[in-house]
Enzyme design. Structure first.
Site, PDB file in Angstrom:
ATOM      1  N   TYR A 223       0.877  -1.172   0.000  1.00  0.00           N
ATOM      2  CA  TYR A 223       0.000   0.000   0.000  1.00  0.00           C
ATOM      3  C   TYR A 223       0.916   1.224   0.000  1.00  0.00           C
ATOM      4  O   TYR A 223       1.668   1.446   0.941  1.00  0.00           O
ATOM      5  CB  TYR A 223      -0.917   0.005   1.225  1.00  0.00           C
ATOM      6  CG  TYR A 223      -2.023  -1.016   1.154  1.00  0.00           C
ATOM      7  CD1 TYR A 223      -3.281  -0.677   0.676  1.00  0.00           C
ATOM      8  CD2 TYR A 223      -1.808  -2.336   1.556  1.00  0.00           C
ATOM      9  CE1 TYR A 223      -4.306  -1.617   0.599  1.00  0.00           C
ATOM     10  CE2 TYR A 223      -2.817  -3.277   1.489  1.00  0.00           C
ATOM     11  CZ  TYR A 223      -4.065  -2.909   1.012  1.00  0.00           C
ATOM     12  OH  TYR A 223      -5.066  -3.843   0.934  1.00  0.00           O
ATOM     13  N   HIS A 405     -16.171  -1.917   4.394  1.00  0.00           N
ATOM     14  CA  HIS A 405     -14.774  -1.930   4.840  1.00  0.00           C
ATOM     15  C   HIS A 405     -14.604  -2.755   6.109  1.00  0.00           C
ATOM     16  O   HIS A 405     -15.316  -2.569   7.098  1.00  0.00           O
ATOM     17  CB  HIS A 405     -14.295  -0.502   5.108  1.00  0.00           C
ATOM     18  CG  HIS A 405     -12.891  -0.428   5.637  1.00  0.00           C
ATOM     19  ND1 HIS A 405     -11.783  -0.583   4.836  1.00  0.00           N
ATOM     20  CD2 HIS A 405     -12.411  -0.225   6.884  1.00  0.00           C
ATOM     21  CE1 HIS A 405     -10.682  -0.465   5.559  1.00  0.00           C
ATOM     22  NE2 HIS A 405     -11.035  -0.255   6.802  1.00  0.00           N
TER      23      HIS A 405
END
EC number: 1.14.17.1
Length: 608
Positions: A223, A405
């Site tokens: 990420y 999420h």
């Protein structure tokens, strides 16, 4: 290892070429009725090297998906399909293979040992196989649902696609075991929201938010975080659409991207470009959490409704933005450069409504926890009628998109809207949710004063030895639905958690009913208390029961993080007297008309 002689290599090459040649001849023999003339609007690379590329189109009227699979470097065949979590065992497959003389195309499935079997019901229908300049193109279709227990049900949300490369002929389909193949998976949203593209303003401008010249790390998952800022004096604008920018050649590496706006209370944010988990990442970047844009592999441009836009810039808005790019690099490729990002389209002519983003689900707190070794533990967060009655406008809100999420152990997420004690509709649901593929789903829902919004997450902690508590850390858990809506209200967060006092009663019960060596002591932190629990069947069931009946602490919060006025602690769980029934699945009308076995083509010797 002994190096083969040149003659052996030449023979192997000639044999491989012959296999590829007769598979190509399928173009003349495997003709079917192609779908109506229409493009394949969605396209993704399946494998990291791009030798397999999938395009597809969806007919919601016929409840059918048309697939176009491009095989660039054909060997002896290919398998493609779907499974619950991306495993090659217990998968629903379509296989193109050769036995050396004939090519076969058939609907198949794999058992728990990876052995492939021909499906008694052939629901994948081959329409065309043809040679193109790029390779062999296979066109086939399949209904969403088939009522075949061996078939995967194609539905909204994440779909785990699986593939395999056959490098040598097999005498029969049953001779193939997936463990002997080069295989992989790709996550995608097959079914796209059927929403029309709104008109765009004539004064629309574009801004590119991209991390320049990133050296992609040679590891499977990265990420990457990049901080940028809006120009000085950038006034208030509305974002009306956005689209991905993916560096050419990196389509198989860039998995998903998000743009976040930083918190307005900080005047400045340090520059940073590096892995999001780097120890060098400034702590202040954790305050860049307000979503402006989100894209995942296979998605196209996202459009705001014609009457609304997402405001950014101007007074009270931070000039600083954080781009986060998820690189999926299973081949550990090194030396690859990337400058991908998201292009925002915005207008200075403000639309009628400001759009907003509201958080539903669970508060980020350790009082909500999942015991270890659980395969389907459910936690639920509430946005109660008391909060929506107080914070939503009399005309209600229009929810036009949703992003679910969790962290690493999340497996399913659903948000249900209830009214007057009755579940009315699903706001968003993903039965095959993956934390590695968090797509923004377009939809159209109406929320009203007095509605209850219930968000439930299912977790799998089968590989963990300690309880997983709620929190911000990647090894902690979340359960959130970011709903995009208009008109903008003061309500930014509507979430709950079990009342902390009742959780302490649970720990006290654990102390009483277990050995004296166990002490979930009140003076310890909640994570420490959970770490002390001996996870026997009794303690697991009591914790599950506690979460299902104990009072909750409601967070009915404004954007300033201040709660709306009222009493929000020790609130009763919303009473739901009627739940939605699971939808009845209709079998395809064409069922029973499919071939009894695989489609086969024999190639005469010396031909082709």
């Amino acid at each position: 290892m002994q190096v083969p002689s040149p003659s052996v290599r030449e023979a192997a090459s000639m044999y491989g070429t012959a296999v590829a040649v007769f598979l190509v001849i399928l173009v003349a023999a495997l003709q079917g009725s192609a779908p109506p003339e229409s493009p394949f609007p969605y396209r993704i690379p399946l494998d990291p090297e791009g030798t397999l590329e999938l395009s597809w189109n969806v007919s919601y009227v016929q409840e059918t998906v048309h697939f176009q699979l491009l095989v660039r470097e054909l060997k002896a065949g290919v398998l493609f399909g779907m499974s619950d979590r991306g495993e090659l065992e217990n998968a629903d497959l379509v296989v193109l293979w050769t036995d050396g003389d004939s090519a076969h195309f058939g609907d198949a499935w794999s058992d728990q040992k990876g052995q492939i079997h021909l499906d008694a019901q052939q629901d994948y229908q081959l329409l065309r196989a043809q040679r193109t300049r790029e390779g062999l193109s296979l066109l086939f279709k399949r209904p969403f649902g088939t009522c075949d227990p061996k078939d995967y049900l194609i539905e909204d949300g994440t779909v785990h696609l699986v593939y395999g490369i056959l490098e040598e002929p097999f005498q029969s389909l049953e001779a193939i075991n997936v463990s002997s193949l080069q295989t992989g998976l790709q996550r995608v949203q097959l079914l796209k929201p059927n929403i029309s593209i709104p008109a765009l303003p004539s004064d629309m401008r574009a801004m590119e938010i991209r991390a320049p010249d990133v050296l992609v790390p040679g590891q499977e998952t990265t990420y990457w975080c990049y901080i940028t800022e809006l120009p000085d004096g950038f006034s208030r604008h509305h974002i009306v659409m956005y689209e991905p920018i993916v560096t050419e050649g990196n389509e198989a590496l860039v998995h998903h991207m998000e743009v976040f706006q930083c918190a307005a209370e900080f005047e400045s944010f340090p520059q940073f470009s590096g892995p999001c988990d780097s120890k060098m990442k400034p702590e202040r970047l954790n305050y860049c959490r307000h979503v402006l844009a989100a894209w995942a592999l296979g998605a196209k441009a996202f459009y705001y409704p014609e009457e609304a836009g997402l405001a950014f810039g101007g007074p009270g808005s931070s000039r600083f933005l954080r781009l986060e790019v998820h690189y999926h690099n299973p081949l550990m490729i090194k030396g690859r450069r990337d400058s991908s990002g998201i292009r925002l389209y915005y207008t200075a002519t403000l639309r009628r409504f400001d759009a907003g983003i509201m958080e539903l689900g669970l508060v980020y707190t350790p009082v909500m926890a999942i015991p270890p070794q659980e395969t389907g533990f459910v936690l639920t967060g509430y946005c109660t009628d008391k909060c929506t009655q107080l914070a939503l406008p009399p005309s209600g809100i229009h929810i036009f998109a949703s992003q679910l999420h969790t962290h690493l152990t999340g497996r399913k997420v659903v948000t249900v809207l209830a009214r007057d004690g009755r579940e009315k509709e699903i706001v968003n649901r993903d039965n095959h949710y993956s934390p590695h593929f968090q797509v923004l789903m377009g939809l159209c829902r109406l929320g009203s004063q007095g509605d209850v919004l219930i968000t439930s997450c299912t977790y799998n902690t089968g590989d963990r030895k300690l309880a997983t508590v709620g929190g911000f850390g990647i090894l902690e858990e979340m359960c959130v639905n970011y709903v995009h809506y208009y008109p903008l209200t003061q309500l930014e967060l509507c979430k709950s958690a079990v009342d902390p006092g009742f959780l302490q009663k649970y720990f006290h019960l654990v102390n009483r009913f277990n050995s004296e060596e166990v002490c979930t002591c009140p003076q310890a932190s909640v994570p420490e208390q959970f770490a002390s629990v001996p996870w026997n069947a009794f303690n697991r069931q009591v914790l599950k029961a506690l979460y299902n009946f104990a009072p909750i602490s409601m967070h009915c919060n404004k954007s300033s993080a201040v709660r709306f006025q009222g009493e929000w602690n020790l609130q009763p769980l919303p009473e739901i007297v009627s739940k939605l029934e699971e939808p009845t699945r209709h079998c395809s009308a064409s069922q029973g008309q499919s071939p009894a076995g695989p489609t086969m083509v024999s190639i005469g010797r010396g031909k082709g």
